[in-house]
Motif scaffolding. Structure first.
Motif, PDB file in Angstrom:
ATOM      1  N   ASN A  49       0.806  -1.211   0.000  1.00 31.72           N
ATOM      2  CA  ASN A  49       0.000   0.000   0.000  1.00 31.72           C
ATOM      3  C   ASN A  49       0.849   1.276   0.000  1.00 31.72           C
ATOM      4  O   ASN A  49       0.633   2.191   0.810  1.00 31.72           O
ATOM      5  CB  ASN A  49      -0.915  -0.039   1.232  1.00 31.72           C
ATOM      6  N   VAL A  50       1.811   1.338  -0.900  1.00 32.82           N
ATOM      7  CA  VAL A  50       2.764   2.457  -0.922  1.00 32.82           C
ATOM      8  C   VAL A  50       2.151   3.691  -1.597  1.00 32.82           C
ATOM      9  O   VAL A  50       1.661   3.622  -2.721  1.00 32.82           O
ATOM     10  CB  VAL A  50       4.069   2.056  -1.655  1.00 32.82           C
ATOM     11  N   ARG A  51       2.162   4.799  -0.855  1.00 36.32           N
ATOM     12  CA  ARG A  51       1.780   6.095  -1.426  1.00 36.32           C
ATOM     13  C   ARG A  51       3.024   6.951  -1.486  1.00 36.32           C
ATOM     14  O   ARG A  51       3.872   6.871  -0.603  1.00 36.32           O
ATOM     15  CB  ARG A  51       0.740   6.807  -0.543  1.00 36.32           C
ATOM     16  N   HIS A  52       3.121   7.773  -2.548  1.00 39.21           N
ATOM     17  CA  HIS A  52       4.215   8.742  -2.568  1.00 39.21           C
ATOM     18  C   HIS A  52       3.717  10.089  -3.058  1.00 39.21           C
ATOM     19  O   HIS A  52       3.146  10.186  -4.130  1.00 39.21           O
ATOM     20  CB  HIS A  52       5.392   8.276  -3.419  1.00 39.21           C
ATOM     21  N   PHE A  89       2.658  22.715  -5.203  1.00 37.08           N
ATOM     22  CA  PHE A  89       3.184  21.838  -6.246  1.00 37.08           C
ATOM     23  C   PHE A  89       2.992  20.369  -5.908  1.00 37.08           C
ATOM     24  O   PHE A  89       3.563  19.488  -6.516  1.00 37.08           O
ATOM     25  CB  PHE A  89       4.670  22.126  -6.471  1.00 37.08           C
ATOM     26  N   GLU A  90       2.202  20.104  -4.878  1.00 32.47           N
ATOM     27  CA  GLU A  90       1.984  18.727  -4.430  1.00 32.47           C
ATOM     28  C   GLU A  90       1.490  17.837  -5.578  1.00 32.47           C
ATOM     29  O   GLU A  90       0.572  18.188  -6.302  1.00 32.47           O
ATOM     30  CB  GLU A  90       0.944  18.746  -3.305  1.00 32.47           C
ATOM     31  N   VAL A  91       2.138  16.687  -5.735  1.00 34.16           N
ATOM     32  CA  VAL A  91       1.708  15.715  -6.749  1.00 34.16           C
ATOM     33  C   VAL A  91       1.699  14.336  -6.105  1.00 34.16           C
ATOM     34  O   VAL A  91       2.704  13.921  -5.522  1.00 34.16           O
ATOM     35  CB  VAL A  91       2.695  15.669  -7.947  1.00 34.16           C
ATOM     36  N   GLU A  92       0.573  13.640  -6.199  1.00 33.75           N
ATOM     37  CA  GLU A  92       0.520  12.290  -5.650  1.00 33.75           C
ATOM     38  C   GLU A  92       0.895  11.316  -6.758  1.00 33.75           C
ATOM     39  O   GLU A  92       0.116  11.020  -7.652  1.00 33.75           O
ATOM     40  CB  GLU A  92      -0.885  11.984  -5.116  1.00 33.75           C
ATOM     41  N   ALA A  93       2.147  10.821  -6.713  1.00 34.50           N
ATOM     42  CA  ALA A  93       2.658  10.005  -7.815  1.00 34.50           C
ATOM     43  C   ALA A  93       2.257   8.539  -7.669  1.00 34.50           C
ATOM     44  O   ALA A  93       2.030   7.847  -8.649  1.00 34.50           O
ATOM     45  CB  ALA A  93       4.173  10.130  -7.892  1.00 34.50           C
ATOM     46  N   LEU A  94       2.188   8.044  -6.436  1.00 33.91           N
ATOM     47  CA  LEU A  94       1.723   6.677  -6.183  1.00 33.91           C
ATOM     48  C   LEU A  94       0.568   6.742  -5.195  1.00 33.91           C
ATOM     49  O   LEU A  94       0.662   7.407  -4.170  1.00 33.91           O
ATOM     50  CB  LEU A  94       2.851   5.801  -5.611  1.00 33.91           C
TER      51      LEU A  94
END
Lengths: 285, 273
Positions: free
Chosen positions: B7-10, B18-23
């Protein structure tokens, strides 16, 4: 060199790029990167350049925009010698590098796209308009305020291409402009380039022959020599020319060739599926 | 070695404009001795994902486990010797005066004896067909040669897992084939390979399993024939040829690799199936 492999230009426009007996060697390398290359690209032509790594493709582009100076021979681009008058040439000629990291300079995507325009004296208003159009053309809407270093390789490649489209140069020198793009991204970029056809001159270096099936001509560079200057149809139908230059047909065309269905008429895997349905249907009857 | 993402979030630049949720919650295992292909569109999170495999990035939330142990309990330097990551355009990091010295840099940093370093450099350059370049300057090589030298620099650490991020971008087709051969050879020797690529055709040739990322989430993971035939937008050329034929000719099966596809199509055309 046999004549069959040198059809030359069939386009009517005046030559925009010409090389006459051009040779170039890098320091510390055993053989010339380019040896006595002569070629001509006419206004409005779409010319592909293929060949193995180390064949001289990138070197040729760098000579064309004055990043390198030929050891001997004559390079002319838009009437200028790029090594002597690089700024005159770069006003008219835009270059896209192979590794998109090499071309990004500004803190935000939209500034990066505008960067080239700032150097050629375009009004503020027109600059905004051109950047907006270029952003849309490469599918980067919503990315204007992103910082380039947070982008993926493929996104960076699109930013670099947008910068080039905004500048709208007479001649586009593209060094593997789709190497980091997925299938959909590649299609988008190729459609953009197709739209420039005739109005702009394009020199497109690639390892993907399927990107050049509609090109006016394809130049094959191997070991620093111009091995062939042929139509894309001839290139994909000549197994010896392909093999000798470490070129491989796109998968669907390779399957077609192996199945004896003639690669020259096909474009996509779906075309091949159709051809097979037809043929197997005929057999059933 | 088995690596598991739970359950990896990045999130890049959290709490800023500039927040970006890549995972967005990725769960995935890299099994020992497999070639795992990671595919997905530009910006889908592929490169972000693989940088979690050797602690270059740590998850904003979720866990990365190596043989059951949380990576945060392992020293980064130790892990990076066991999980070798080859970046996009790795040749940008070449720096030494000769190829040999460049490739020797990482194994030397692992504290190996000079003899062992020398042996590994020779072996790795041989595996990549680059032995003849050993004394050359890495800066005077062609793009394909530089790429091989850069990969050799990581392989010389003898990692248990090799991660390749777009390893064939910019390589000519024949050099690309050679590199895919290296991937197969490594797997035979027991090294796991994680290969990130936007080129589905090459993933189809080497992957034992395929993971499709989309918008930072796992859209599908499994055997190539399962994934590629179930997701028409994520299909290599071979599958795009065969797929429309399966209606009238279900006997053609679900080939993925070039050779098996060619055999199936030949059979179909000759009426053998």
């Amino acid at each position: 060199m046999n004549n069959r492999n040198h059809e030359g230009s069939r386009h009517g426009g005046p030559p925009v790029v010409s090389c006459e007996n051009v040779s170039f060697s890098y320091l510390d390398s055993g053989r010339p990167a380019l040896g006595e290359i002569s070629l001509e690209v006419r206004a409005g032509e779409y010319v592909g350049v293929v060949g193995p790594n180390g064949g001289g493709k990138s070197t040729l582009l760098r000579l064309m925009n004055g990043l390198l100076r030929a050891d001997s021979g004559d390079v002319r681009v838009a009437g200028f010698d790029p090594a002597a008058e690089p700024f005159e040439v770069r006003k008219r000629v835009g270059m896209l590098f192979q590794n998109p990291e090499n071309g990004l300079v500004a803190p935000f995507v939209e500034d990066d796209i505008a960067f080239g325009l700032e150097n050629v004296g375009v009004s503020r208003e027109e600059m905004r308009e051109r950047v907006r159009k270029a952003v849309r053309a490469v599918g980067l809407d919503g990315y204007e305020q992103r910082e380039p270093h947070t982008l993926s390789g493929g996104e960076k490649q699109r930013v670099a291409l947008a910068g080039l489209l905004a500048l709208d140069p007479e001649v586009l020198l593209l060094d593997e402009p789709t190497s980091m793009l997925d299938a959909a991204g590649r299609r988008g970029v190729l459609e953009r380039l197709e739209a420039l056809r005739g109005a702009r001159t394009v020199v497109h270096v690639t390892h993907h022959l399927d990107e050049l099936l509609d090109a006016d001509r394809v130049l094959v560079l191997g070991a620093g020599r111009l091995v062939a200057d042929v139509s894309p149809e001839r290139l994909v139908s000549d197994p010896d020319l392909l093999r000798d230059n470490r070129l491989v047909l796109p998968t669907a065309l390779r399957l077609a060739a192996e199945l004896g269905l003639g690669p020259a008429k096909l474009r996509t895997p779906e075309d091949l599926a159709e051809a097979i349905v037809e043929k197997s249907g005929a057999r059933a009857r | 070695m088995r690596i598991e993402l739970e359950n990896v979030r990045h999130v890049y630049a959290p709490g800023t404009p500039f927040e970006v949720e890549a995972l967005r919650g990725v769960s995935l295992a890299i099994e020992p001795e497999e070639v795992l292909g990671i595919v997905g569109g530009t910006g889908s999170g592929k490169s972000t994902l693989v940088q979690h495999l050797n602690l270059l990035l740590v998850p904003t939330s979720g866990r990365v486990l190596v043989d059951g142990a949380d990576v945060r309990t392992i020293r980064g330097r130790e892990l990076r010797g066991r999980v070798g990551l080859v970046f996009q355009f790795p040749e940008a990091a070449l720096f030494a005066p000769t190829v040999e010295e460049d490739v020797a840099f990482a194994p030397r940093r692992l504290g190996l004896s000079e003899g062992e370093v020398h042996r590994r450099v020779g072996e790795t350059l041989g595996l990549l067909g680059a032995s003849h370049l050993a004394g050359r300057s890495p800066f005077a090589l062609s793009g394909g040669e530089k790429r091989r030298v850069a990969i050799a620099g990581v392989l010389a650490m003898a990692p248990e897992v090799l991660v390749l991020d777009e390893p064939t971008a910019g390589l000519d087709p024949a050099t690309r084939e050679d590199l895919l051969g290296v991937v197969r050879a490594l797997r035979e020797e027991g090294t796991s390979v994680v290969m990130v690529s936007h080129d589905l055709d090459e993933v189809a040739e080497v992957a034992d399993r395929v993971c499709v990322l989309e918008n930072g989430e796992v859209r599908a993971v499994g055997a190539p024939e399962e994934v590629f035939y179930a997701h028409p937008t994520t299909a290599p050329s071979t599958v795009r040829v065969v797929r429309p034929l399966r209606g009238p000719h279900p006997e053609v099966g679900r080939p993925v690799r070039f050779e098996e596809t060619l055999a199936a199509l030949k059979g179909l055309l000759e009426g053998r199936v």
